[in-house]
Design a protein around this motif. Sequence first.
Motif: not given
Length: 359
Positions: A56, A58, A89-90, A122-123, A147, A195
């Motif tokens: 996927f 992001a 988010s990385q 979420t990373d 998510a 996480k």
Amino acid sequence: MNKGLAQLALAVIIGILIVPAPAFSAGAVDKKPNIKILATGGGIAGSLQGNSNTKFTAANLTIDALLDKIPELKKIANISGEQIVNIPSQAMTNEVWLRLAQRINKLLKSSNVDGIVITHGTDTIEETAYFLNLVIKSKKPVILTGATRPYNHLSPDGPSNLFDAVALASSPEAIAKGVMVVMNGKILGARGVTKVNTYGTDGLQARDTGLFGYLYGGKPYFFQASIRRHTYRSEFDTEKLNRIPRVDIIYGHADSTEDAVNAAVATGAKGIILAGVGNGNTHPRTLQALIRARKKGVQVVRSTRTGNGLVTRGAEVDDDKYQFIVADNLSPQKARILLLMAMTESDKTSRIQKIFQDY
Ligand code: GLU
């Protein structure tokens, strides 16, 4: 009371109960809270590619497209979306954090905004949450969610997480508890959340410090909150800040060398977080490089790669002699953020060490 009279009274009461309430007339007040949703991207705004249930991308859905898919949100709050960035988010940076913080502080000054929700990958959600926990100047709720499954997954987790986040941001019980993260029905404080699983829907937890509570049926059930300084009790201010100093994390392991520390210093790091082995330890070679770095004015914080426990001052390393700081029980990635902000206030080791005990 005779029987006839009692039956009449009962009929009147039932009549009152079943007669529909009159529709609100002109001038009636809309009691729903006003919640602003600031979007940064992440898996919650991602989508699966082709027929694959694994691959996927992001951050390819805008906040407006995402909100259109969850009409239930409008039933519990007056919501409006705003796209801050749309990134996995990385790819998060200090610069985006500053923009986000300044925007939130501005929004929360308005009496038309009751709470903020931030959608995020979420990373690094835990890092953004802790940064905001240090710099938001308000008691109003600021809630992050994300998510791990994109919206077109067989069983996406984004819609329920976003619903829970809006419900929590709307709740008076969330006021003055600092920045929180909601995921999989759990309420987690910004300082403790981390996480712990690469892609699981229950991948956000708070190891040492535990859950703040649960979110069930749109209602929060709190059992605890953090006693550390945050948000409205924090001294840190991003208003006049337009740059944040560079702080690197050096990961500890057996047979580590001095090279990573030397390279960090040579390329401009003003602070180093050691993600040390055990109680913030490292190979003597690496320790010598850290001592040299400190003598050049670089701040050094000893934290641990273990994931739990305090790093204690002076246990196996003479922190007073070398002018090192210990990270308390902050993870290396949270210690990096606290050091960034502490360095905007002071360059005194004792003062920065006190900050690590307070936040
Ligand atoms: N790696 C991406 C991110 O953190 C997507 C995964 C996720 O959000 O869980 O933004």
